[in-house]
Write a protein that holds these residues in place. Structure first.
Motif, mmCIF file in Angstrom:
data_model
loop_
_atom_site.group_PDB
_atom_site.id
_atom_site.type_symbol
_atom_site.label_atom_id
_atom_site.label_comp_id
_atom_site.label_asym_id
_atom_site.label_seq_id
_atom_site.Cartn_x
_atom_site.Cartn_y
_atom_site.Cartn_z
ATOM 1 N N UNK A 57 -6.787 5.221 5.183
ATOM 2 C CA UNK A 57 -6.391 5.466 6.567
ATOM 3 C C UNK A 57 -7.384 4.949 7.575
ATOM 4 N N UNK A 58 -8.568 4.531 7.092
ATOM 5 C CA UNK A 58 -9.614 4.069 8.000
ATOM 6 C C UNK A 58 -9.315 2.707 8.621
ATOM 7 N N UNK A 59 -8.252 2.057 8.170
ATOM 8 C CA UNK A 59 -7.864 0.799 8.809
ATOM 9 C C UNK A 59 -7.543 1.021 10.286
ATOM 10 N N UNK A 60 -7.154 2.243 10.629
ATOM 11 C CA UNK A 60 -6.870 2.566 12.025
ATOM 12 C C UNK A 60 -8.090 2.994 12.810
ATOM 13 N N UNK A 61 -9.261 2.984 12.186
ATOM 14 C CA UNK A 61 -10.482 3.440 12.837
ATOM 15 C C UNK A 61 -10.886 2.674 14.084
ATOM 16 N N UNK A 62 -10.888 1.329 14.048
ATOM 17 C CA UNK A 62 -11.339 0.587 15.230
ATOM 18 C C UNK A 62 -10.574 0.936 16.499
ATOM 19 N N UNK A 63 -9.259 1.014 16.415
ATOM 20 C CA UNK A 63 -8.473 1.326 17.610
ATOM 21 C C UNK A 63 -8.683 2.759 18.076
ATOM 22 N N UNK A 64 -8.888 3.676 17.131
ATOM 23 C CA UNK A 64 -9.145 5.063 17.514
ATOM 24 C C UNK A 64 -10.474 5.187 18.260
ATOM 25 N N UNK A 65 -11.469 4.423 17.829
ATOM 26 C CA UNK A 65 -12.764 4.437 18.526
ATOM 27 C C UNK A 65 -12.615 3.816 19.908
ATOM 28 N N UNK A 234 -19.454 8.268 9.076
ATOM 29 C CA UNK A 234 -19.077 9.531 9.694
ATOM 30 C C UNK A 234 -18.950 10.682 8.705
ATOM 31 N N UNK A 235 -18.946 10.373 7.402
ATOM 32 C CA UNK A 235 -18.905 11.464 6.436
ATOM 33 C C UNK A 235 -20.274 12.130 6.268
ATOM 34 N N UNK A 236 -21.259 11.678 7.041
ATOM 35 C CA UNK A 236 -22.575 12.323 7.030
ATOM 36 C C UNK A 236 -22.565 13.645 7.787
ATOM 37 N N UNK A 237 -21.519 13.876 8.584
ATOM 38 C CA UNK A 237 -21.497 15.019 9.495
ATOM 39 C C UNK A 237 -20.579 16.127 8.977
ATOM 40 N N UNK A 238 -20.754 17.355 9.447
ATOM 41 C CA UNK A 238 -19.969 18.484 8.931
ATOM 42 C C UNK A 238 -18.464 18.271 9.108
ATOM 43 N N UNK A 280 -23.186 -0.534 13.265
ATOM 44 C CA UNK A 280 -21.760 -0.323 13.052
ATOM 45 C C UNK A 280 -21.473 1.132 12.723
ATOM 46 N N UNK A 281 -20.200 1.487 12.799
ATOM 47 C CA UNK A 281 -19.719 2.847 12.527
ATOM 48 C C UNK A 281 -18.598 2.739 11.510
ATOM 49 N N UNK A 282 -18.642 3.584 10.479
ATOM 50 C CA UNK A 282 -17.691 3.446 9.375
ATOM 51 C C UNK A 282 -16.990 4.751 9.033
ATOM 52 N N UNK A 283 -15.827 4.590 8.388
ATOM 53 C CA UNK A 283 -15.100 5.662 7.706
ATOM 54 C C UNK A 283 -14.282 6.587 8.611
ATOM 55 N N UNK A 284 -14.015 6.198 9.862
ATOM 56 C CA UNK A 284 -13.120 7.007 10.687
ATOM 57 C C UNK A 284 -11.682 6.829 10.211
ATOM 58 N N UNK A 285 -11.057 7.933 9.840
ATOM 59 C CA UNK A 285 -9.683 7.929 9.340
ATOM 60 C C UNK A 285 -8.805 8.737 10.297
ATOM 61 N N UNK A 286 -8.153 8.090 11.267
ATOM 62 C CA UNK A 286 -7.372 8.831 12.263
ATOM 63 C C UNK A 286 -6.181 9.588 11.693
ATOM 64 N N UNK A 293 -11.067 14.800 16.876
ATOM 65 C CA UNK A 293 -12.467 15.228 16.835
ATOM 66 C C UNK A 293 -13.381 14.116 16.338
ATOM 67 N N UNK A 294 -12.996 13.492 15.236
ATOM 68 C CA UNK A 294 -13.844 12.466 14.624
ATOM 69 C C UNK A 294 -13.922 11.230 15.507
ATOM 70 N N UNK A 295 -12.785 10.851 16.096
ATOM 71 C CA UNK A 295 -12.761 9.688 16.981
ATOM 72 C C UNK A 295 -13.630 9.928 18.215
ATOM 73 N N UNK A 296 -13.563 11.129 18.763
ATOM 74 C CA UNK A 296 -14.393 11.450 19.926
ATOM 75 C C UNK A 296 -15.877 11.392 19.569
ATOM 76 N N UNK A 297 -16.216 11.904 18.388
ATOM 77 C CA UNK A 297 -17.615 11.869 17.976
ATOM 78 C C UNK A 297 -18.063 10.434 17.688
ATOM 79 N N UNK A 298 -17.193 9.650 17.068
ATOM 80 C CA UNK A 298 -17.523 8.244 16.802
ATOM 81 C C UNK A 298 -17.794 7.503 18.110
#
Length: 321
Positions: A57-65, A234-238, A280-286, A293-298
């Protein structure tokens, strides 16, 4: 939907330039020669995550960021350019090569670069772009619960990028200088810790994650490198903060301490004449994100990276030798 249409947000016209936000200053030019520029490059690929048995699902990460970055306040001296996404091919290695070329072109132009992932296999692609750009000594800082030092056998995945970099360094007679901050003892096998020690990887465990301990670990590294590459998984965070990742963390690292480390790094690179031109920023899965939450933090991390990198893409110590 075009990535360009995602750059929308509030307009405070009454405040003039002091009220500008990212969506009001972003340009969509091609990469061109210009210093004092920040270039965003998307890496919309999660085939490396699938190959690593993660949740896709992380293919959608760039646009979510992008969407979450759009409304943040703009306070940088840079010109902001979004060149869009790298093409995605059937073979991961081809996608990585394409992204590496874009990174190389942007770095050659004098621009700072923030890559928007996508799986953490973006790291191998980013490094290749930087290695093509410079023959200087490169140091890597990875904020991650995972060491990502798995064997790339038969091909690379989101869990192998730093092993691939280590092997590349060995082949080209270069020192592998890698620090992983936020390592979870519960997320890495003994084989990975064995290779980390064999490859002289510096590690800071999640339970020890503070600015003071990071400074103690990173200061010697900054003294021995010329170019810094920072990558944030991003999987480094709670999980409560970042639920939208392929492998959520039960414990995670303190985000405030992490931001303090980034801010310190900007000053430390300047003091040590280290060029910090690439992150770079990795692993955001919208698809797994709750209330964005994850997109906002990214986006907040991208905001902090951009600020910290702003004054560090200058001539480094080795340029003068």
């Amino acid at each position: 939907m075009s990535y360009k249409t995602l750059w929308q947000g509030r307009v405070d016209a009454e405040d003039g330039e002091a009220g500008l936000r990212w969506h009001q200053v972003v340009k969509f030019d091609n990469i061109h020669s210009a210093s004092d520029t920040l270039t965003l490059i998307g890496y919309p690929d999660d085939t490396g995550i699938a190959a690593n048995k993660g949740r896709v699902g992380a293919a959608g990460g760039p646009n979510a960021i992008r969407q979450s970055l759009a409304n943040l306040p703009w306070a940088l001296k840079h010109t902001l350019i979004d060149v869009g996404d790298t093409p995605v091919f059937d073979e991961l290695i081809k996608t990585q090569a394409s992204f590496a070329t874009k990174v190389y072109q942007a770095l050659q132009s004098g621009s700072s670069v923030i890559g928007l992932g996508g799986g953490h296999d973006i790291a191998w692609a980013s490094y290749q772009g930087l290695a093509q750009h410079t023959t200087q000594r490169i140091g890597i800082i990875n904020f991650d619960a995972h060491l990502d030092l798995r064997k790339p056998d038969p091909v690379g995945t989101s869990g192998t990028p730093f092993r691939q970099i280590a092997e590349h360094c060995h082949t080209h007679d270069k020192k592998f200088t890698y620090t992983c901050l936020g390592v979870s003892r519960a997320a890495n096998t003994q084989a990975l810790f064995d290779y980390a020690r064999q490859s002289q990887t510096r590690m800071l465990y999640d339970v020890d994650f503070t600015l003071e301990k990071a400074q103690h670990l990173l200061s010697p590294m900054l003294a021995e490198i010329d170019q810094l590459y920072v990558t944030v998984c991003l999987d480094a965070f709670p999980i409560a903060l970042c639920p939208g990742v392929s492998a959520p963390s039960a414990l995670g690292i303190n985000p405030v301490e992490m931001i303090k480390i980034l801010q310190w790094l900007g000053n430390a690179c300047t003091e040590n004449d280290v060029v910090w031109q690439l992150s770079d920023i990795a692993e955001l899965n919208p698809t797994l994100d709750s209330d964005n939450k994850t997109a906002r933090f990214a986006a907040r991390i991208a905001f902090e990276l951009a600020g910290a990198m702003q004054y560090t893409s200058h001539v480094g110590k080795n340029e003068q030798r």
